[in-house]
Design an enzyme around this catalytic site. Structure first.
Site, PDB file in Angstrom:
ATOM      1  N   GLU A   1       7.650   2.647  -2.029  1.00  0.00           N
ATOM      2  CA  GLU A   1       6.467   3.339  -1.483  1.00  0.00           C
ATOM      3  C   GLU A   1       6.765   4.818  -1.226  1.00  0.00           C
ATOM      4  OE1 GLU A   1       3.769   1.874  -1.692  1.00  0.00           O
ATOM      5  OE2 GLU A   1       4.207  -0.271  -1.600  1.00  0.00           O
TER       6      GLU A   1
ATOM      7  N   CYS B   1      -7.065  -6.462 -14.364  1.00  0.00           N
ATOM      8  CA  CYS B   1      -8.331  -6.011 -13.787  1.00  0.00           C
ATOM      9  C   CYS B   1      -9.005  -7.161 -13.051  1.00  0.00           C
ATOM     10  CB  CYS B   1      -9.250  -5.464 -14.877  1.00  0.00           C
ATOM     11  SG  CYS B   1     -10.872  -4.934 -14.257  1.00  0.00           S
TER      12      CYS B   1
END
Length: 200
Positions: free
Chosen positions: A89, A145
């Site tokens: 991150e 997706c």
């Protein structure tokens, strides 16, 4: 993917949410550990979604880390016995991390970082453009997706919050392809307009 380098290198693992960035980072760290390459593992303090002091992949794989919110906190635990550093991150760090990463690589350290390259609006996320510019190796992963099941290349925010650094998971975000991301943004605009008209 084990590659031995005599000089330092900066490797970036990026892609949208749900694309397996942490999983790939953990895999590379474990290979380094198997090769007896001492690695400092760092997690950004801002990310508390799954654990305070572990990198956690969506498959449940975990690795203990040190937690840091800035470069100075990393420097406090870094020493010359480390030959590699892995940071998860990384997009949540400030600009100081860019020079620090570059310096480490210049000293022969292997640097592996993972993070989002773009935000929910498909705009560059924080310091990632600069890190990608100095990287020696970049892996851009894809998710699935949520809407059409094609390759998901973007992170879509379900809510209307505009803050770039909004911590969340499936309650706030989906992976989407370009087409479905644009359609989702258009739907949010239409809903906002409808609410505005109803309030008049």
């Amino acid at each position: 993917m084990y590659r031995k380098y005599s000089d330092g290198i900066i490797e970036v693992i990026t892609g949208p949410m749900y694309s397996g960035k942490s999983e790939e980072l953990i895999k590379r760290i474990k290979i380094l550990q198997f090769a007896n390459i001492k690695t400092l593992i760092v997690k950004q303090k801002f990310d508390t979604r799954f654990s305070h002091n572990e990198i956690v992949s969506r498959s449940g794989t975990k690795l203990n880390t040190i937690v840091a919110s800035n470069v100075e906190e990393i420097k406090k635990v870094w020493n010359n016995t480390y030959k590699a550093i892995a940071i998860d991150e990384v997009q949540f760090f400030d600009k100081d991390i860019i020079n620090y990463i570059d310096e480490l690589a210049s000293k022969g350290i292997r640097v592996i970082i993972s993070g989002l390259d773009t935000d929910f609006a498909r705009k560059p996320f924080g310091i990632m453009p600069e890190l990608l510019a100095i990287a020696d190796d970049v892996l851009k992963l894809k998710a699935v997706c949520f809407s059409c099941k094609n390759a998901g290349t973007h992170t879509f925010r379900i809510t209307n919050d505009k803050d770039q650094k909004l911590l969340g998971d499936t309650e706030s975000y989906q992976a989407r392809c370009r087409k479905c991301h644009l359609e989702g943004e258009e739907q949010k605009i239409q809903m906002d307009n409808l609410k505005l008209n109803l309030s008049l």
